[in-house]
Write a protein that holds these residues in place. Structure first.
Motif, PDB file in Angstrom:
ATOM      1  N   VAL A  26       0.833  -1.217   0.000  1.00 23.30           N
ATOM      2  CA  VAL A  26       0.000   0.000   0.000  1.00 23.30           C
ATOM      3  C   VAL A  26       0.866   1.265   0.000  1.00 23.30           C
ATOM      4  O   VAL A  26       0.460   2.300  -0.545  1.00 23.30           O
ATOM      5  CB  VAL A  26      -1.036   0.040   1.162  1.00 23.30           C
ATOM      6  CG1 VAL A  26      -2.133  -0.979   0.928  1.00 23.30           C
ATOM      7  CG2 VAL A  26      -0.388  -0.170   2.523  1.00 23.30           C
ATOM      8  N   TRP A  27       2.058   1.169   0.575  1.00 22.22           N
ATOM      9  CA  TRP A  27       2.978   2.323   0.535  1.00 22.22           C
ATOM     10  C   TRP A  27       3.378   2.618  -0.904  1.00 22.22           C
ATOM     11  O   TRP A  27       3.363   3.764  -1.359  1.00 22.22           O
ATOM     12  CB  TRP A  27       4.198   2.015   1.411  1.00 22.22           C
ATOM     13  CG  TRP A  27       5.263   3.072   1.387  1.00 22.22           C
ATOM     14  CD1 TRP A  27       6.471   2.994   0.735  1.00 22.22           C
ATOM     15  CD2 TRP A  27       5.244   4.345   2.034  1.00 22.22           C
ATOM     16  NE1 TRP A  27       7.191   4.152   0.938  1.00 22.22           N
ATOM     17  CE2 TRP A  27       6.470   4.995   1.732  1.00 22.22           C
ATOM     18  CE3 TRP A  27       4.304   5.003   2.831  1.00 22.22           C
ATOM     19  CZ2 TRP A  27       6.774   6.267   2.206  1.00 22.22           C
ATOM     20  CZ3 TRP A  27       4.619   6.272   3.302  1.00 22.22           C
ATOM     21  CH2 TRP A  27       5.842   6.891   2.985  1.00 22.22           C
ATOM     22  N   GLU A  28       3.706   1.570  -1.646  1.00 24.67           N
ATOM     23  CA  GLU A  28       4.089   1.733  -3.059  1.00 24.67           C
ATOM     24  C   GLU A  28       2.899   2.260  -3.869  1.00 24.67           C
ATOM     25  O   GLU A  28       3.050   3.148  -4.712  1.00 24.67           O
ATOM     26  CB  GLU A  28       4.577   0.402  -3.652  1.00 24.67           C
ATOM     27  CG  GLU A  28       5.934  -0.061  -3.097  1.00 24.67           C
ATOM     28  CD  GLU A  28       7.062   0.941  -3.359  1.00 24.67           C
ATOM     29  OE1 GLU A  28       7.070   1.562  -4.433  1.00 24.67           O
ATOM     30  OE2 GLU A  28       7.909   1.110  -2.456  1.00 24.67           O
ATOM     31  N   ALA A  29       1.717   1.695  -3.603  1.00 26.96           N
ATOM     32  CA  ALA A  29       0.515   2.142  -4.328  1.00 26.96           C
ATOM     33  C   ALA A  29       0.235   3.612  -4.020  1.00 26.96           C
ATOM     34  O   ALA A  29      -0.149   4.397  -4.901  1.00 26.96           O
ATOM     35  CB  ALA A  29      -0.687   1.288  -3.937  1.00 26.96           C
ATOM     36  N   ASN A  30       0.433   3.992  -2.768  1.00 32.12           N
ATOM     37  CA  ASN A  30       0.217   5.392  -2.361  1.00 32.12           C
ATOM     38  C   ASN A  30       1.188   6.319  -3.092  1.00 32.12           C
ATOM     39  O   ASN A  30       0.796   7.391  -3.564  1.00 32.12           O
ATOM     40  CB  ASN A  30       0.410   5.497  -0.842  1.00 32.12           C
ATOM     41  CG  ASN A  30       0.307   6.924  -0.344  1.00 32.12           C
ATOM     42  OD1 ASN A  30      -0.664   7.613  -0.611  1.00 32.12           O
ATOM     43  ND2 ASN A  30       1.324   7.382   0.369  1.00 32.12           N
ATOM     44  N   LYS A  31       2.437   5.893  -3.199  1.00 32.04           N
ATOM     45  CA  LYS A  31       3.435   6.727  -3.896  1.00 32.04           C
ATOM     46  C   LYS A  31       2.995   6.966  -5.340  1.00 32.04           C
ATOM     47  O   LYS A  31       3.068   8.076  -5.856  1.00 32.04           O
ATOM     48  CB  LYS A  31       4.805   6.039  -3.875  1.00 32.04           C
ATOM     49  CG  LYS A  31       5.475   6.115  -2.500  1.00 32.04           C
ATOM     50  CD  LYS A  31       6.969   5.835  -2.536  1.00 32.04           C
ATOM     51  CE  LYS A  31       7.332   4.517  -3.112  1.00 32.04           C
ATOM     52  NZ  LYS A  31       8.718   4.129  -2.911  1.00 32.04           N
ATOM     53  N   LYS A  32       2.499   5.875  -5.950  1.00 31.64           N
ATOM     54  CA  LYS A  32       2.130   5.944  -7.367  1.00 31.64           C
ATOM     55  C   LYS A  32       0.818   6.741  -7.563  1.00 31.64           C
ATOM     56  O   LYS A  32       0.757   7.661  -8.382  1.00 31.64           O
ATOM     57  CB  LYS A  32       1.935   4.515  -7.876  1.00 31.64           C
ATOM     58  CG  LYS A  32       2.060   4.349  -9.357  1.00 31.64           C
ATOM     59  CD  LYS A  32       2.197   2.882  -9.683  1.00 31.64           C
ATOM     60  CE  LYS A  32       1.470   2.592 -10.966  1.00 31.64           C
ATOM     61  NZ  LYS A  32       1.258   1.164 -11.165  1.00 31.64           N
ATOM     62  N   LEU A  33      -0.208   6.387  -6.789  1.00 31.07           N
ATOM     63  CA  LEU A  33      -1.529   6.984  -7.003  1.00 31.07           C
ATOM     64  C   LEU A  33      -1.612   8.419  -6.498  1.00 31.07           C
ATOM     65  O   LEU A  33      -2.297   9.259  -7.080  1.00 31.07           O
ATOM     66  CB  LEU A  33      -2.616   6.144  -6.312  1.00 31.07           C
ATOM     67  CG  LEU A  33      -2.836   4.755  -6.907  1.00 31.07           C
ATOM     68  CD1 LEU A  33      -3.754   3.924  -6.023  1.00 31.07           C
ATOM     69  CD2 LEU A  33      -3.422   4.864  -8.303  1.00 31.07           C
ATOM     70  N   ASN A  34      -0.933   8.698  -5.399  1.00 28.12           N
ATOM     71  CA  ASN A  34      -1.043  10.034  -4.785  1.00 28.12           C
ATOM     72  C   ASN A  34       0.222  10.868  -4.943  1.00 28.12           C
ATOM     73  O   ASN A  34       0.292  11.974  -4.384  1.00 28.12           O
ATOM     74  CB  ASN A  34      -1.396   9.891  -3.293  1.00 28.12           C
ATOM     75  CG  ASN A  34      -2.765   9.266  -3.073  1.00 28.12           C
ATOM     76  OD1 ASN A  34      -3.727   9.659  -3.723  1.00 28.12           O
ATOM     77  ND2 ASN A  34      -2.850   8.290  -2.186  1.00 28.12           N
ATOM     78  N   GLN A  35       1.196  10.309  -5.659  1.00 24.17           N
ATOM     79  CA  GLN A  35       2.479  11.031  -5.881  1.00 24.17           C
ATOM     80  C   GLN A  35       3.069  11.563  -4.568  1.00 24.17           C
ATOM     81  O   GLN A  35       3.411  12.734  -4.454  1.00 24.17           O
ATOM     82  CB  GLN A  35       2.307  12.190  -6.854  1.00 24.17           C
ATOM     83  CG  GLN A  35       2.486  11.797  -8.310  1.00 24.17           C
ATOM     84  CD  GLN A  35       1.185  11.375  -8.940  1.00 24.17           C
ATOM     85  OE1 GLN A  35       0.210  12.096  -8.860  1.00 24.17           O
ATOM     86  NE2 GLN A  35       1.171  10.219  -9.566  1.00 24.17           N
ATOM     87  N   ARG A  36       3.177  10.681  -3.592  1.00 25.90           N
ATOM     88  CA  ARG A  36       3.724  11.113  -2.305  1.00 25.90           C
ATOM     89  C   ARG A  36       5.024  10.392  -2.001  1.00 25.90           C
ATOM     90  O   ARG A  36       5.258   9.269  -2.454  1.00 25.90           O
ATOM     91  CB  ARG A  36       2.750  10.804  -1.173  1.00 25.90           C
ATOM     92  CG  ARG A  36       1.432  11.491  -1.300  1.00 25.90           C
ATOM     93  CD  ARG A  36       1.073  12.360  -0.118  1.00 25.90           C
ATOM     94  NE  ARG A  36      -0.017  13.244  -0.500  1.00 25.90           N
ATOM     95  CZ  ARG A  36      -1.302  12.860  -0.541  1.00 25.90           C
ATOM     96  NH1 ARG A  36      -1.639  11.658  -0.187  1.00 25.90           N
ATOM     97  NH2 ARG A  36      -2.220  13.709  -0.932  1.00 25.90           N
TER      98      ARG A  36
END
Ligand code: COA
Length: 384
Positions: free
Chosen positions: A212-222
């Protein structure tokens, strides 16, 4: 429109056991519990209290008479239900005297139920901005005496009032989720305690966090720099550290130091209470709010995990003057006035159960909302 947490409070029972005493009794080096698991004390619940009394006590701390008229939904997230049909939510709704035209129910997925409830509360307020939702995460973590899971027990509840007047934290509407069908922890009907593959649960927890951390980086550009703090589901306080270690190398030393310093603030209460299952992430959030170095506009990343396994990563943004809505002194007092149990007292309490023969029994636990009577398998609670 801003939606978020207007009020938040927790409740823990009046008894605890020292982890050093437990370690000595189990002939284990106390450092395994204090350092290896990161636990110092463990809350213990008498058999005359349950998720209803825990949840009602937590909610009682924040719900005003005006709130009781505005609350239009009550959701309890739990995996410690004592009834497969009737929800703990309706008992709590009654004990608190919330207006009757309220959607009221319980929700389950292991330790994730509190987050599911919180997100449903967000969606409800988005549709009904003039209404409030009472979210309660209440659980009793019990693995059995002298089991590997025993030092990761605990109990308690966290209550949150969600509304369009978020005085403490507001949602950032950036959730990412992940699900994987796995048997790391489960409790089939008829089992008093969960079946658990503890080491597998540690692995799936960390793997899910990375997903979910990786998905968050990708989806939310964080990136890590966007977060003032990260909080984790805390079955024991070393667990969040393990997850953090899995991403630490990708961030700067300054980010690592800041996030780890805040992590220490987020685990203060859990070290003294143990596992609250659904409430663990939110007890960590209370601890971070009470002890952390946060300011208005800061972003807090929350990792919710429920064995079985589902997970969610989302952020909450700190509101101006949030400290005014916290109950810091009362929280410290609640923990400080607890009674330390001897190992014999703990084991006695652990083994006691409510009678299940349908007969009538009365109890003399005078604690707020304690069970005063059971009759025909109906629990009768003391009104506060
Ligand atoms: N001093 C310091 N640390 C010590 C130690 C000592 N004397 N003895 C052991 N440790 C450390 C171990 O190195 C280990 O650290 P690590 O996890 O960073 O490697 C930690 O203490 C736990 O030791 P371990 O031997 O793995 O404990 P265990 O096999 O008794 O079980 C759990 C630990 C968490 C698996 C068990 O308590 C459990 O099943 N709990 C319930 C499930 C759970 O909480 N899952 C979490 C994810 S949801």
């Amino acid at each position: 429109m801003k939606i978020g947490i207007e009020k938040i409070a927790f409740h823990v029972p009046n008894n605890y056991v020292e982890m050093t005493d437990l370690a000595q009794a189990r002939q284990v080096d106390p450092n395994k519990f204090h350092i290896g698991l990161g636990q110092d004390q463990m809350a213990v619940l008498p058999y005359t209290q349950d998720i209803v009394t825990l949840g009602a006590n937590a909610a009682q701390r924040i719900v005003s008479d005006t709130d009781k008229k505005q609350i239009a939904m009550v959701i309890v997230g739990t995996e410690s239900a004592h009834d497969f049909s009737k929800s703990a939510a309706v008992s709590i709704h009654h004990l608190l005297g919330i207006q009757p035209y309220a959607r009221t129910y319980e929700i389950k997925h292991a330790c994730y139920g509190g987050t599911a409830a919180l997100q449903q509360a967000h969606d409800f307020v988005a549709c009904h901005p003039d209404k409030k939702v009472l979210v309660i995460a209440a659980d009793i973590a019990k693995y059995g005496l002298a089991t590997p899971g025993e030092p990761t027990q605990g109990c308690g509840a966290v209550a949150m009032l969600v509304s369009a007047e978020p005085k403490i934290l507001r949602f950032a509407d950036d959730s990412v989720y992940y699900a994987e069908d796995v048997y790391d922890f489960w409790r089939p009907a008829g089992h008093d305690y969960p079946l658990v593959d503890g080491h597998l649960s540690n692995e799936i927890y960390v793997e899910s966090f990375v997903k979910v951390w990786e998905a968050n980086k990708k989806l939310n550009q964080r990136t890590a720099s966007d977060y003032a703090a990260l909080t984790f589901h805390l079955p024991y306080t070393k667990m969040g550290r393990k997850a953090f270690a899995a991403i630490a190398l990708e961030m700067s030393t300054a980010d690592q130091d800041r996030l780890m310093a805040q992590y220490e603030h987020a685990i203060t209460y859990s070290r003294k209470v143990g596992n609250l299952y659904t409430g663990s992430l939110y007890l960590g959030l209370c601890s971070l709010l009470d002890h952390g170095t946060l300011k208005a506009g800061d972003r807090i990343g929350l990792f919710s995990y429920g064995s079985g396994a589902v997970s969610e990563f989302f952020s909450l943004i700190v509101e101006p003057d949030f400290k005014r809505s916290l109950l810091i002194a009362e929280n410290e007092a609640l923990l400080a006035q607890r009674k330390k149990l001897t190992l014999t007292e703990y084991e006695t309490l652990f083994k006691q159960k409510l009678p299940a023969d349908g007969g009538t029994y009365e109890f003399d636990d005078t604690s707020s909302f304690a069970i005063k009577k059971i009759s025909g398998d109906i629990r009768y609670y003391r009104e506060a």
